[in-house]
Scaffold this active site. Structure first.
Site, PDB file in Angstrom:
ATOM      1  CG  PHE A 132       8.122  -3.022  -3.865  1.00  0.00           C
ATOM      2  CD1 PHE A 132       7.173  -2.801  -2.869  1.00  0.00           C
ATOM      3  CD2 PHE A 132       9.469  -3.056  -3.493  1.00  0.00           C
ATOM      4  CE1 PHE A 132       7.551  -2.607  -1.549  1.00  0.00           C
ATOM      5  CE2 PHE A 132       9.858  -2.863  -2.178  1.00  0.00           C
ATOM      6  CZ  PHE A 132       8.900  -2.635  -1.201  1.00  0.00           C
ATOM      7  CB  VAL A 161      10.587  -0.636  -8.112  1.00  0.00           C
ATOM      8  CG1 VAL A 161       9.328  -0.229  -8.855  1.00  0.00           C
ATOM      9  CG2 VAL A 161      10.580  -0.096  -6.682  1.00  0.00           C
ATOM     10  CB  CYS A 162       8.542  -4.952 -11.434  1.00  0.00           C
ATOM     11  SG  CYS A 162       8.242  -5.395 -13.159  1.00  0.00           S
ATOM     12  CB  ILE A 163      11.936  -2.000 -15.116  1.00  0.00           C
ATOM     13  CG1 ILE A 163      12.072  -0.761 -16.016  1.00  0.00           C
ATOM     14  CG2 ILE A 163      12.012  -3.266 -15.948  1.00  0.00           C
ATOM     15  CD1 ILE A 163      13.458  -0.543 -16.552  1.00  0.00           C
ATOM     16  CB  ALA A 168       8.256   0.959 -12.332  1.00  0.00           C
TER      17      ALA A 168
END
Lengths: 130, 102, 135
Positions: free
Chosen positions: A39, A77-79, A82
């Site tokens: 994501f 989820v891409c840090i 995010a």
């Protein structure tokens, strides 16, 4: 065949997450392997456990969590994306000194390298965005 | 390599379909999904362009998105194949890679 | 991880109006560490990402265009711009950043990273790719 899925838009505003979900479900039912669902951009918002959609509508996050649990999906989820958008897991919340975390079951936060690896490892990377 | 190109935007709002048709190689396929399905309808400002491209490229449209938008299958340009999500998955295996035109 | 794949990043959106250009660049920079065969394509409004002289101070956003100049240091040296997209926007190469890299196979000679290619050439380049990431 081994697939990676990239979801680039958040829930509800765009259909991207819905189409990605239907595609992933169909691929799994056909016996294909999903290496990873990644994501990115506003797509990270698919992972919030705090959304409360109306009862007569689909719950996009919960639907991903359930599909993830059922098939043991690696949902990342891409840090960087995010952090910008306020998506935190417990460790990140602690590290950043925030008083809450909001990530839904089945999702994990990790780096963009996971997207590149998803492209390298899968036979097909299928992207859903705007 | 023959690629599957996906287009999810209405051709009347964005240039994704146009860009895709401009750069898709002969022998590749275009699948119209989401708002992209409006590009599959006959009698529109863009339908002649799509028909012309059919000599080089195979065209598919995602049926569930057509139905959701109240578009009639009999209005779809002749030569389009209608697929469901299973068909979408099959197309990604039949072609060598997927290029999403955003 | 010994597999080398051909990765193409397709940029079709102008900067600042949306975040795609910036977050695309972030993927490219991270991806560079994986030693894949990387190319970037700038087509349609994507060519606006590479204009010279971007000055964002009055919109309160970070000017990320200097980062493109660092791509050469990350071994990202194949940058393709569609000629037709440039022309349609009244731009020439002079309007764009001068992106260079040092060719280690040629005694570290400084070379241009940007290649202006025709539609047909770009179609061929796109066709060869294993992984296409569009932004």
């Amino acid at each position: 065949m081994k697939y990676s899925i990239l979801v680039n838009e958040g829930p509800y505003t765009h259909q991207a997450s819905d189409t990605a979900y239907q595609f992933t479900k169909a691929a799994l039912e056909k016996g294909h392997e999903i290496f990873r669902v990644f994501f990115y951009h506003d797509g990270v918002n698919n992972a919030t456990r705090l959304a409360v959609p109306p009862q007569d509508d689909r719950n996009i996050t919960q639907r991903w969590s359930e599909l993830g649990a059922q098939h043991n999906l690696d949902m990342v989820v891409c840090i960087a994306a995010a952090q910008r958008r306020g998506l935190l897991d417990e460790d990140e919340a602690k590290r950043q000194g925030k008083d809450a975390n909001n990530i839904a079951p089945g999702f994990r936060i990790s780096g963009l390298g996971q997207l590149i690896e998803a492209g390298i490892q899968a036979d097909r990377l299928v992207l859903f965005g705007d | 390599m023959a690629k599957l190109h996906t287009v999810n935007k209405s051709p009347f709002e964005r240039d994704a379909l146009e860009a895709c048709l401009r750069l898709a190689k002969k022998g590749s396929a275009v699948l119209l999904i989401e708002d992209g399905i409006y590009g599959a309808m006959s009698g529109t400002a863009i339908s002649d362009k799509v028909k012309q491209a059919m000599s080089d490229v195979s065209f598919y449209v995602l049926g569930p998105d057509v139905a959701a938008r109240g578009m009639k299958e009999d209005k779809i340009i002749d030569g389009f194949k209608i697929v469901d999500y299973n068909g979408f998955v099959d197309l990604t295996t039949e072609y060598d890679g997927v290029h999403a035109w955003l | 991880m010994s597999t080398t794949k051909k990765f193409l990043y397709v940029n079709r959106k102008a900067p600042y109006g949306t975040i795609y250009a910036l977050e695309s660049l972030e993927v490219v920079l991270i991806g560079a560490a994986f030693e894949q065969d990387v190319s970037l394509a700038f087509i349609d409004d994507g060519v606006y990402e590479l204009t010279k002289g971007q000055d964002t101070k009055d919109i309160g956003m970070k000017n990320f265009s200097p980062t493109y100049s660092a791509l050469g240091d990350f071994d990202v040296s194949k940058i393709y711009i569609e000629k037709e997209s440039l022309e349609a926007r009244g731009l020439t190469l002079d309007d764009l950043l001068d992106l260079k890299y040092e060719d280690e196979d040629d005694d570290y000679a400084e070379k241009d990273s940007i290649h202006v290619v025709s539609r047909d050439e770009l179609a061929d380049i796109m066709d060869e790719q294993d992984v296409v990431l569009s932004f």
